[in-house]
Motif scaffolding. Structure first.
Motif, short mmCIF file in Angstrom:
data_model
loop_
_atom_site.label_atom_id
_atom_site.label_comp_id
_atom_site.label_asym_id
_atom_site.label_seq_id
_atom_site.Cartn_x
_atom_site.Cartn_y
_atom_site.Cartn_z
N UNK A 178 36.21 -42.53 -47.93
CA UNK A 178 35.92 -42.96 -49.30
C UNK A 178 34.40 -42.98 -49.54
N UNK A 179 33.66 -43.51 -48.58
CA UNK A 179 32.19 -43.53 -48.71
C UNK A 179 31.64 -42.13 -48.87
N UNK A 215 40.69 -32.21 -44.65
CA UNK A 215 41.65 -32.17 -43.54
C UNK A 215 41.85 -33.56 -42.94
N UNK A 216 40.76 -34.32 -42.83
CA UNK A 216 40.85 -35.68 -42.33
C UNK A 216 41.73 -36.51 -43.26
N UNK A 217 41.50 -36.39 -44.56
CA UNK A 217 42.30 -37.15 -45.54
C UNK A 217 43.77 -36.77 -45.44
N UNK A 218 44.04 -35.50 -45.27
CA UNK A 218 45.42 -35.02 -45.18
C UNK A 218 46.11 -35.57 -43.94
N UNK A 269 45.34 -44.55 -49.71
CA UNK A 269 45.48 -45.20 -51.01
C UNK A 269 44.84 -46.58 -51.00
N UNK A 270 45.04 -47.32 -49.92
CA UNK A 270 44.45 -48.66 -49.81
C UNK A 270 42.93 -48.57 -49.82
N UNK A 271 42.37 -47.64 -49.06
CA UNK A 271 40.92 -47.50 -48.99
C UNK A 271 40.32 -47.09 -50.33
#
Length: 106
Positions: free
Chosen positions: A12-13, A72-75, A83-85
């Motif tokens: 997210x950052x 790719x990391x998010x996936x 979603x929480x982050x």
């Protein structure tokens, strides 16, 4: 689980940095390298990411390979963790809070 939450927060950052007004390459570098270390990437992959970040600095444009890696990391992370982050509420929770629309409000 907590490792995934931390990865999602770093992710997210990263996206906040690249979409915000202060696109600081050092901050981007730290996010990418932190995620790579948390995911225990191979030395070859780390070298590739560092090389892409150097090229990004020279060209003053973020490498597509870096964005691809972060996507790719998010996936790979659990959807609820991401979603929480990102502060996204579960649709079931929202629908429970929402009882209906008054015709007077239309």
């Amino acid at each position: 689980m907590s490792g995934e939450v931390y990865q999602a927060q770093v992710l997210r950052n990263f996206f906040d940095t690249i979409t915000g007004t202060d696109r600081n390459l050092t901050r981007i570098y730290m996010c990418v390298m932190s995620l790579a270390k948390l995911r225990m990437e191979s030395p070859e992959r780390m070298t590739f990411l560092v090389d892409q970040l150097r090229k990004s600095k020279q060209k003053r444009e973020l490498s597509v390979d870096i964005i691809d890696y972060m996507c790719d990391v998010a996936r790979d992370l659990e959807l609820t963790t991401v979603q929480t982050a990102f502060g996204v509420k579960d649709i079931n929770t929202v629908s429970d809070e929402f009882s209906g629309i008054s015709l007077d409000s239309l």
